[in-house]
Motif scaffolding. Structure first.
Motif, PDB file in Angstrom:
ATOM      1  N   ARG A 187       0.831  -1.218   0.000  1.00  0.00           N
ATOM      2  CA  ARG A 187       0.000   0.000   0.000  1.00  0.00           C
ATOM      3  C   ARG A 187       0.857   1.255   0.000  1.00  0.00           C
ATOM      4  O   ARG A 187       0.629   2.195  -0.773  1.00  0.00           O
ATOM      5  N   ASP A 188       1.864   1.280   0.894  1.00  0.00           N
ATOM      6  CA  ASP A 188       2.705   2.474   0.991  1.00  0.00           C
ATOM      7  C   ASP A 188       3.552   2.674  -0.264  1.00  0.00           C
ATOM      8  O   ASP A 188       3.767   3.811  -0.706  1.00  0.00           O
ATOM      9  N   TRP A 189       4.040   1.564  -0.825  1.00  0.00           N
ATOM     10  CA  TRP A 189       4.783   1.671  -2.089  1.00  0.00           C
ATOM     11  C   TRP A 189       3.901   2.274  -3.178  1.00  0.00           C
ATOM     12  O   TRP A 189       4.325   3.178  -3.909  1.00  0.00           O
ATOM     13  N   TYR A 190       2.682   1.786  -3.303  1.00  0.00           N
ATOM     14  CA  TYR A 190       1.790   2.262  -4.358  1.00  0.00           C
ATOM     15  C   TYR A 190       1.457   3.738  -4.166  1.00  0.00           C
ATOM     16  O   TYR A 190       1.497   4.530  -5.116  1.00  0.00           O
ATOM     17  N   CYS A 191       1.136   4.089  -2.923  1.00  0.00           N
ATOM     18  CA  CYS A 191       0.774   5.484  -2.663  1.00  0.00           C
ATOM     19  C   CYS A 191       1.959   6.409  -2.910  1.00  0.00           C
ATOM     20  O   CYS A 191       1.793   7.521  -3.427  1.00  0.00           O
ATOM     21  N   SER A 192       3.155   5.953  -2.553  1.00  0.00           N
ATOM     22  CA  SER A 192       4.348   6.791  -2.733  1.00  0.00           C
ATOM     23  C   SER A 192       4.780   6.871  -4.195  1.00  0.00           C
ATOM     24  O   SER A 192       4.991   7.955  -4.733  1.00  0.00           O
ATOM     25  N   GLU A 193       4.887   5.706  -4.843  1.00  0.00           N
ATOM     26  CA  GLU A 193       5.441   5.655  -6.191  1.00  0.00           C
ATOM     27  C   GLU A 193       4.433   6.019  -7.276  1.00  0.00           C
ATOM     28  O   GLU A 193       4.784   6.657  -8.266  1.00  0.00           O
ATOM     29  N   ILE A 194       3.186   5.610  -7.093  1.00  0.00           N
ATOM     30  CA  ILE A 194       2.185   5.812  -8.145  1.00  0.00           C
ATOM     31  C   ILE A 194       1.357   7.070  -7.885  1.00  0.00           C
ATOM     32  O   ILE A 194       1.163   7.894  -8.781  1.00  0.00           O
ATOM     33  N   LEU A 195       0.884   7.211  -6.632  1.00  0.00           N
ATOM     34  CA  LEU A 195       0.033   8.362  -6.321  1.00  0.00           C
ATOM     35  C   LEU A 195       0.832   9.570  -5.843  1.00  0.00           C
ATOM     36  O   LEU A 195       0.260  10.658  -5.682  1.00  0.00           O
ATOM     37  N   LYS A 196       2.150   9.367  -5.582  1.00  0.00           N
ATOM     38  CA  LYS A 196       3.016  10.437  -5.091  1.00  0.00           C
ATOM     39  C   LYS A 196       2.463  11.049  -3.800  1.00  0.00           C
ATOM     40  O   LYS A 196       2.409  12.264  -3.606  1.00  0.00           O
ATOM     41  N   PHE A 197       2.063  10.154  -2.890  1.00  0.00           N
ATOM     42  CA  PHE A 197       1.445  10.577  -1.638  1.00  0.00           C
ATOM     43  C   PHE A 197       2.129   9.853  -0.476  1.00  0.00           C
ATOM     44  O   PHE A 197       2.334   8.637  -0.537  1.00  0.00           O
ATOM     45  N   ASP A 198       2.467  10.572   0.583  1.00  0.00           N
ATOM     46  CA  ASP A 198       3.180  10.019   1.735  1.00  0.00           C
ATOM     47  C   ASP A 198       2.191   9.557   2.805  1.00  0.00           C
ATOM     48  O   ASP A 198       1.741  10.346   3.640  1.00  0.00           O
ATOM     49  N   VAL A 199       1.847   8.272   2.778  1.00  0.00           N
ATOM     50  CA  VAL A 199       0.904   7.711   3.750  1.00  0.00           C
ATOM     51  C   VAL A 199       1.464   7.797   5.163  1.00  0.00           C
ATOM     52  O   VAL A 199       0.742   8.063   6.129  1.00  0.00           O
ATOM     53  N   LYS A 200       2.754   7.586   5.282  1.00  0.00           N
ATOM     54  CA  LYS A 200       3.406   7.577   6.596  1.00  0.00           C
ATOM     55  C   LYS A 200       3.222   8.922   7.304  1.00  0.00           C
ATOM     56  O   LYS A 200       3.018   8.973   8.515  1.00  0.00           O
ATOM     57  N   LYS A 201       3.249   9.981   6.556  1.00  0.00           N
ATOM     58  CA  LYS A 201       3.158  11.320   7.137  1.00  0.00           C
ATOM     59  C   LYS A 201       1.726  11.833   7.216  1.00  0.00           C
ATOM     60  O   LYS A 201       1.321  12.433   8.220  1.00  0.00           O
ATOM     61  N   TYR A 202       0.931  11.563   6.179  1.00  0.00           N
ATOM     62  CA  TYR A 202      -0.375  12.209   6.085  1.00  0.00           C
ATOM     63  C   TYR A 202      -1.567  11.261   6.266  1.00  0.00           C
ATOM     64  O   TYR A 202      -2.712  11.715   6.261  1.00  0.00           O
ATOM     65  N   GLY A 203      -1.315   9.967   6.391  1.00  0.00           N
ATOM     66  CA  GLY A 203      -2.425   9.026   6.472  1.00  0.00           C
ATOM     67  C   GLY A 203      -2.893   8.601   5.088  1.00  0.00           C
ATOM     68  O   GLY A 203      -2.197   8.821   4.089  1.00  0.00           O
ATOM     69  N   LEU A 204      -4.071   8.037   5.012  1.00  0.00           N
ATOM     70  CA  LEU A 204      -4.576   7.535   3.738  1.00  0.00           C
ATOM     71  C   LEU A 204      -4.930   8.680   2.791  1.00  0.00           C
ATOM     72  O   LEU A 204      -5.436   9.713   3.225  1.00  0.00           O
ATOM     73  N   PRO A 205      -4.674   8.500   1.505  1.00  0.00           N
ATOM     74  CA  PRO A 205      -5.035   9.541   0.531  1.00  0.00           C
ATOM     75  C   PRO A 205      -6.547   9.637   0.371  1.00  0.00           C
ATOM     76  O   PRO A 205      -7.288   8.736   0.757  1.00  0.00           O
ATOM     77  N   GLU A 206      -6.994  10.737  -0.213  1.00  0.00           N
ATOM     78  CA  GLU A 206      -8.436  10.948  -0.377  1.00  0.00           C
ATOM     79  C   GLU A 206      -9.102   9.824  -1.153  1.00  0.00           C
ATOM     80  O   GLU A 206     -10.249   9.468  -0.886  1.00  0.00           O
TER      81      GLU A 206
END
Length: 483
Positions: A161-180
Motif C-alpha cells: 500500500r505504501d509503495w503504491y501510494c508513494s510511487e504511483i500516487l506520489k502521496f506520503d501515507v506515513k506522514k499524512y495518512g490515507l489519501p483521499e
C-alpha cells in the motif's frame, strides 16, 4: 527466598537443571500413547482443569505446581508428533528446535534493538540473508521474522500500500495518512485465500470491499483469466489496483496459484505481487517437487512460515521483500530504543522493519535446524510428506465410499465419506468427533463445494502407507455405522 532466575550462581544453576529435568521427564511420561488425544469432551475437560484460584494467598511451590501440571494439563495436551494428528497446518517440532526453544526462553532476548540481543540480531540478519538467497530474491532483498503468516501477510500488504501510494500516487501515507482516494484501492486474491487478507484490509482502514476475491478453477487455483478481467474493469471504473496476492498452498487444499501468469499481470499494470507461501514455502527444499513453487522469485514479497512444513515450534514466520528499501515504511526512531547515531555506527535495530517491538529470537530455530538437517535431510522430510499425500489420494480414489475434492499439490487431502444418502454432511461431522473422542485421532473438517468434508494435513514424515490405510479403514467403519 527460593531461586528466581538462572544466573552464574551455582545454586541457581542446580535449581534450573532440576526444574528442566523434572519437566522433561514429565513431558516424556505424558507421551504414553501413540494416539494424538486422550479423548475428553469440552465439559469434562473444563471440570478436570478447574481450580478455585490460580493465585493462592500462599504460593504452592514448584513441586506441587509440577504435580498439578502432570495431573491436569499434560495428559490432555494434543500429541502433535503422533501420526494420528493431522487437522491443521502445524504439526510436530523436530528435536533440535526444542533445544533452541530452551535457549530462547532461558536468555529471553528481545529482537527490537541490538543492545537487547547482540548475537541474536546478527543471527537473524544472517538467516534472512540466506533465506533471500534460497528464494532467489536478489541482492537487494531483505526480511524480518514475525509472529506468523497473518502478521507476515499484513506486513506485506502495508508495504504494498505504501509503495503504491508513494510511487504511483506520489502521496506520503506515513506522514499524512490515507489519501483521499483510498476507497478506490483494490487488492486481489483467490476466493479461498487466507482470511488474513480481509482482516488486514480492515485493520488498515481499507475495508473488506477493497479485497477482490477471484474465483478458482477445478484445481482450486486462482483463475487468472478472471483476474485480468477484474483488474481491467476496476481500472475502467477508476479504481486503483495496488496488490495481487498469490497463494502458494491454500489452507484447505494446498493448491498453488499460477505464479508466472500472475507475475505477468502485475508487471503489465505495475502492481505489487505478494506470495502467501506460509504453507507451501517449504516445498522449495524438496529436490523432487521444488519446481511446483517455481515463480516465487518473481514476487515483490513472500510470506514464509517455519511452524508449518518446516516442522519448527510455534511461532516462527518471516516476510521477505525483494527491495529492502520498502521496509522504510515501518521505520520510526525513538531516543530510548533505535537511535540513529547507533545505526550510523553499525548497530542494527530490527524494530526498524517490524510491526512488533518486543519479539522472540525465533531465527535461532531456523539456524539450528537448517544446520542440523542440511539440504538432504530437509528434502527427505518434505518429499516424504508430499508422497504420502499422493498415496492417500490414490487410495481414496479407489474406494467408492469416498470422494476426493482435488488432487493434492502439497500435503493436504480433502475428501468426504459418501453414503449415497442425504445424511452425508451429518455423517462426516459425526465421524470427525468420533475419531477425536473415541479413537484419539485428530483430523480436519472444512466445507468444499458446499459439502462438509474431512481433511488430512500430512506434515509428519513418520506417516506410513500402512497407517494411512488403517486410518481410512477406521473412518469408513465409523461412517458405515451411521448410514
Amino acid at each position: 527466598m527460593q531461586s528466581l532466575f538462572l544466573s552464574n550462581d551455582e545454586k541457581d544453576k542446580k535449581e534450573y537443571i532440576k526444574i528442566i529435568e523434572q519437566t522433561a521427564e514429565a513431558v516424556c511420561d505424558a507421551f504414553d500413547s501413540s494416539s494424538a488425544y486422550s479423548g475428553p469432551e469440552p465439559e469434562e475437560l473444563r471440570k478436570d482443569i478447574h481450580l478455585d484460584s490460580i493465585l493462592p494467598d500462599n504460593g504452592l511451590g514448584w513441586e506441587r505446581v509440577l504435580e498439578l501440571t502432570k495431573q491436569k494439563i499434560l495428559p490432555n495436551m494434543l500429541r502433535t508428533p503422533s501420526t494420528d494428528y493431522m487437522p491443521h497446518l502445524h504439526g510436530p517440532a523436530v528435536l533440535e528446535s526444542l533445544a533452541s526453544e530452551l535457549i530462547i526462553s532461558a536468555y529471553n532476548q528481545s529482537m527490537d534493538s541490538w543492545d537487547q540481543a547482540p548475537v541474536a540480531t546478527e543471527i537473524e540478519v544472517e538467516v534472512i540473508r540466506h533465506l533471500c538467497a534460497l528464494y532467489n530474491l536478489g541482492q537487494q532483498a531483505d526480511g524480518v521474522f514475525t509472529s506468523g503468516g497473518s502478521q507476515s501477510n499484513q506486513t506485506a500488504i502495508i508495504l504494498a500500500r505504501d509503495w503504491y501510494c508513494s510511487e504511483i500516487l506520489k502521496f506520503d501515507v506515513k506522514k499524512y495518512g490515507l489519501p483521499e482516494q483510498f476507497k478506490k484501492l483494490r487488492m486481489y486474491t483467490s476466493e479461498i485465500s487466507h482470511f488474513s487478507m480481509e482482516k488486514s484490509a480492515h485493520i488498515l482502514g481499507l475495508g473488506y470491499e477493497s479485497v477482490v476475491k477471484i474465483p478458482v478453477d477445478s484445481k482450486k487455483r486462482m483463475d487468472t483469466t478472471v483476474l485480468k478481467k477484474r483488474i481491467a474493469q476496476d481500472i475502467a471504473e477508476g479504481n486503483l489496483p495496488f496488490l495481487v496476492v498469490g497463494t502458494v498452498g491454500t489452507t484447505d487444499f494446498g493448491s498453488i496459484d499460477p505464479l508466472f501468469e500472475i507475475a505477468a499481470v502485475c508487471k503489465e499494470h505495475n502492481i505489487w505481487f505478494h506470495a502467501d507461501a506460509a504453507y507451501g514455502s517449504g516445498v522449495i527444499l524438496s529436490d523432487a517437487y521444488k519446481n511446483r513453487v517455481a515463480g516465487l522469485e518473481l514476487c515483490d514479497s513472500i510470506t514464509v512460515d517455519f511452524h508449518k512444513m518446516f516442522l519448527l515450534p510455534i511461532s516462527c514466520s518471516a516476510v521477505l521483500v525483494k527491495n529492502a528499501a520498502d521496509f522504510d515504511a515501518l521505520t520510526i526512531h525513538a531516543d530510548y530504543l533505535n537511535r540513529e547515531e547507533d545505526e550510523e555506527d553499525g548497530y542494527i535495530n530490527l524494530v526498524d522493519k517490524s510491526l512488533q517491538t518486543t519479539r522472540r529470537f525465533d531465527a535461532l530455530k531456523v539456524w539450528m535446524s537448517f544446520l542440523c538437517r542440511g539440504k538432504d535431510g530437509w528434502s527427505e522430510i518434505i518429499t516424504k510428506s508430499m508422497e504420502n499425500a499422493s498415496y492417500l489420494y490414490t487410495l481414496l480414489k479407489k474406494n467408492q465410499r469416498f470422494s476426493v475434492i482435488t488432487e493434492p499439490e502439497i500435503t493436504s487431502v480433502v475428501f468426504r465419506f459418501v453414503s449415497g444418502t442425504e445424511k452425508d454432511d451429518d455423517i462426516n461431522r459425526a465421524v470427525r468427533r468420533t475419531l477425536l473422542h473415541k479413537h484419539g485421532i485428530v483430523v480436519g473438517q472444512t466445507v468444499a463445494d458446499g459439502n462438509v468434508c474431512l481433511k488430512f494435513t500430512l506434515l509428519n514424515p513418520l506417516m506410513t502407507h500402512k497407517k494411512l490405510e488403517q486410518l481410512i479403514s477406521v473412518i469408513q467403519a465409523e461412517g458405515e455405522k451411521l448410514i
